[in-house]
Design a protein around this motif. Structure first.
Motif, short mmCIF file in Angstrom:
data_model
loop_
_atom_site.label_atom_id
_atom_site.label_comp_id
_atom_site.label_asym_id
_atom_site.label_seq_id
_atom_site.Cartn_x
_atom_site.Cartn_y
_atom_site.Cartn_z
N LEU A 4 62.18 6.16 4.57
CA LEU A 4 63.52 6.08 4.00
C LEU A 4 63.69 4.76 3.27
CD1 LEU A 4 65.59 7.44 7.00
CD2 LEU A 4 65.27 8.55 4.80
N PRO A 5 64.41 4.75 2.18
CA PRO A 5 64.68 3.47 1.50
C PRO A 5 65.62 2.62 2.34
CG PRO A 5 65.96 5.21 0.50
CD PRO A 5 65.07 5.88 1.52
N LEU A 7 68.79 1.22 3.49
CA LEU A 7 70.10 1.86 3.37
C LEU A 7 71.24 0.88 3.51
CD1 LEU A 7 69.18 4.79 5.71
CD2 LEU A 7 69.38 4.88 3.24
N GLN A 289 72.10 16.02 -7.14
CA GLN A 289 70.80 16.04 -6.46
C GLN A 289 70.44 17.46 -6.05
OE1 GLN A 289 70.53 14.07 -2.58
NE2 GLN A 289 68.45 13.42 -3.06
N ILE A 291 69.34 20.00 -3.50
CA ILE A 291 69.40 20.01 -2.02
C ILE A 291 68.71 21.22 -1.42
CG2 ILE A 291 71.51 18.63 -1.91
CD1 ILE A 291 73.00 21.33 -1.32
N VAL B 105 70.08 16.17 1.95
CA VAL B 105 68.70 15.66 1.90
C VAL B 105 68.62 14.19 1.48
CG1 VAL B 105 67.74 17.95 1.42
CG2 VAL B 105 68.25 16.41 -0.49
N ALA B 106 69.70 13.62 0.97
CA ALA B 106 69.65 12.21 0.55
C ALA B 106 69.59 11.32 1.79
CB ALA B 106 70.89 11.87 -0.28
N ALA B 107 68.65 10.39 1.77
CA ALA B 107 68.46 9.52 2.94
C ALA B 107 69.74 8.75 3.31
CB ALA B 107 67.29 8.57 2.69
N LYS B 109 72.83 9.56 2.87
CA LYS B 109 73.79 10.50 3.47
C LYS B 109 73.35 10.87 4.88
CE LYS B 109 75.71 13.13 -0.43
NZ LYS B 109 74.82 12.92 -1.59
#
Lengths: 395, 395
Positions: A4-5, A7, A289, A291, B105-107, B109
């Protein structure tokens, strides 16, 4: 799995933060390409100067005091709005020259109008409003009296030049209303409101030209009749992004109300181009995005709660033609994407895409913020976050 | 001219105030007939009890914590939402049992989801979410680990039962995902999300029945396969206002997600009635005022910034059939009214009218407040003003 980046720079429900890279903006969100927007403003300013007309962009599109002031600094005369609450919001945000280009007949609203007219006049500005009935004029005059206004208000008589909505027929009915306005000490007859909204969206350039030629004749004839009745007509105002070439060249219209030029949309992109029209470019995008992905389609997180579909569905931007994706309606919160191009592939899960909304005005009205990006949608950064001040200002 | 009414009780841009008579509510505004709404809630509670199913109304429709809590007090299990930001808004408003019936799916979120799951668990509630991909499950598990969650999160595997949007095909693909969920200590496999959104709007009762029969078979078959693979399936959840009769009677669905029953809309009114369906009545209206009248038509102040038109235009309510008015699209801020009935007359300038929106969910999302009226739309008074907390909560 990729890790994960980081956050920590995305607190809570914030869509974006200043200085953040474009690829980190949350989705779905409404993003403005500031470079493209500023080029559009420059094109409009140049166009108006060349034709010697004023421009008063319609703030029903952007609904932001910050943008209205930006447009004024670029040469715009002031702002148009459709609603009293929009005018109040812009006035609170420092806009001093506002025209409510619409009819208002409710007594409580007219009292708000009267008070706002006094407030704007006191700080060196002005408020104007449209009327299309004798009763509307009486109601406005009564509210101005009730508010004890000493400054008065500018009043435009609206004529129906083909829209088939508000406005009296051109000619004698408009003369009667102009004289009725002039009869009241607190009302100043300011000219004619003559907007052909439907013509903006005629795809055929010929149809647009013919529609506006008829509108110009109607406005010119009405103006002449009012002048013959002894009343000067200071201004004919109207026009929109789809037809401004014709009103600007008419010699009759002195002011352009076009607002969409600032952002543009998929509906305007379908219009057959007028050679004389400034080359306005798309500046408003919904970032979305992917999904969900299946064998047949992908699903993105932007549905018609993210963009208005009254003028058609959005298009998927920034893809080469052979890789085009088609956006199909997936309901309130989803878009369904199909790979129609010869070399098109479905986008991967998590992929960010850019949509061009079908209609800019009601799309902006769905969002609380416009995320302003500098340096393009591929590599840019968030430069400012613009509040949609008058979002939902309906009354 | 009649004198202006007393204006002192209408400060600024307020739409309405508690205790005010209905005829004084500003326009356009979104008004809820509280008596009708409460009858709808009672009908739904009775229906769910009779069929022995839980109900978890979709808050994407009303977007209000106050209403979600009202529904819980009437027996609802909790709330469904589509977006993380909606869940956050309801959680902040005191709702403790929330199901995000959608893929995320967004990290960033997912980290918000993980934190919210811990927060709700800590106060005795729970958060659930849907998945439809192995990668989505991995991303969710990673976010839960990153958040250091000890409580875990309920996870529903979404199957596509005819909607053609999100969800894996019923059968083996869903089994694989269920097992993948169960593999992660912090994820609890909670069952199947099986919603057929399109079927809600099939006008034909036969088509709706057949669509849901197929959905029930698909869900039942998938459930049996997962059970055969050694994993219990605690719940099959889905359904909407148009089809709830069938899911409730299926013996397979244990929970109904219908949300629109609360307010209803013109689109649902066009559906052929199921005899077994509770007699939900229209409870949501746009109050609008006539601001312009010509020989051929009248114009009211509600356009598609006041009501969503994705499922068709609004109808004009509370008029006898012989005096029916037809609403035609007049753009963002106007509706054009035609007198089509045999004895129909155009409404007078200033007349207040009531519109039934085409689609309730995106209409509510255009407004910041719902004006709750007690005692009917003719003579009632404003009892409470309900904030649309999650309006614009898109991310």
């Amino acid at each position: 799995m990729k890790p994960l980046p980081d956050l920590t720079d995305l607190p809570g429900a914030l869509l974006a933060s200043i200085g953040q890279r474009v690829d980190r903006i949350d989705t779905p969100s409404l993003v403005v390409d500031l470079d493209a927007m500023e080029r559009n403003i420059q094109r409009m300013a140049d166009f108006a100067r060349k034709h010697g007309v004023r421009w008063r962009p319609h703030a029903k599109m952007h609904k932001s005091a910050e943008i209205a002031l930006l447009l004024q600094r670029a040469g715009a005369t002031g702002a148009c709005v459709q609603k009293v609450a929009e005018a109040e919001t812009l006035a609170a945000g420092g806009v001093n020259d506002i025209f409510i280009s619409n009819e208002v007949v409710a007594a409580p609203k007219l009292l708000r109008v009267a008070r706002m007219a006094a407030q704007l006049a006191a700080r060196g500005g002005r408020l104007a409003i449209a009327v299309d009935s004798a009763e509307g004029i009486e109601r406005l005059a009564e509210a101005m009296a009730l508010a004890g206004s000493t400054h008065g208000i500018d009043v435009f008589v609206e004529i129906d030049v083909g829209q088939g909505r508000c406005g009296v027929p051109p000619g004698a009915p408009a003369v009667a209303l102009a004289l009725a306005v002039a009869h009241h000490a607190r009302l100043r007859f300011a000219g004619l409101q003559a907007y052909h909204g439907r013509a903006q969206h005629f795809v055929s350039a010929t149809e647009r030209r013919e529609a506006i030629a008829a509108a110009v004749r109607a406005a010119e004839h009405t103006r002449a009749l009012i002048v013959a009745a002894g009343l000067p007509v200071p201004l004919v105002t109207g026009s929109g992004t789809g037809t401004l070439v014709h009103e600007a060249a008419s010699g009759v219209y002195g002011e352009l109300q076009a607002g969409s030029f600032l952002f543009m949309d998929a509906d305007y992109a379908r219009n057959e181009r007028e050679p004389a029209q400034p080359a306005f470019e798309q500046a408003l995008f919904v970032k979305t995005q992917v999904i969900s992905v299946s064998d047949s389609h992908a699903v993105c997180d932007a549905g018609h709660k993210s963009h208005a579909i009254d003028s058609g569905l959005p298009t998927v931007a920034l893809l080469p033609p052979e890789r085009a994706l088609r956006y199909a309606n997936g309901g309130d919160e989803h878009g369904v994407l199909y790979a129609d191009g010869p070399k098109a592939r479905l986008p991967a899960l998590g992929r960010m895409l850019w949509l061009v909304p079908g209609h800019c005005d009601p799309t902006v009205n769905l969002h609380d913020f416009l995320i302003g990006v500098r340096g393009g949608l591929a590599m840019g950064v968030v430069e400012r976050i613009i509040r949609v001040d008058a979002r939902g200002a309906l009354t």
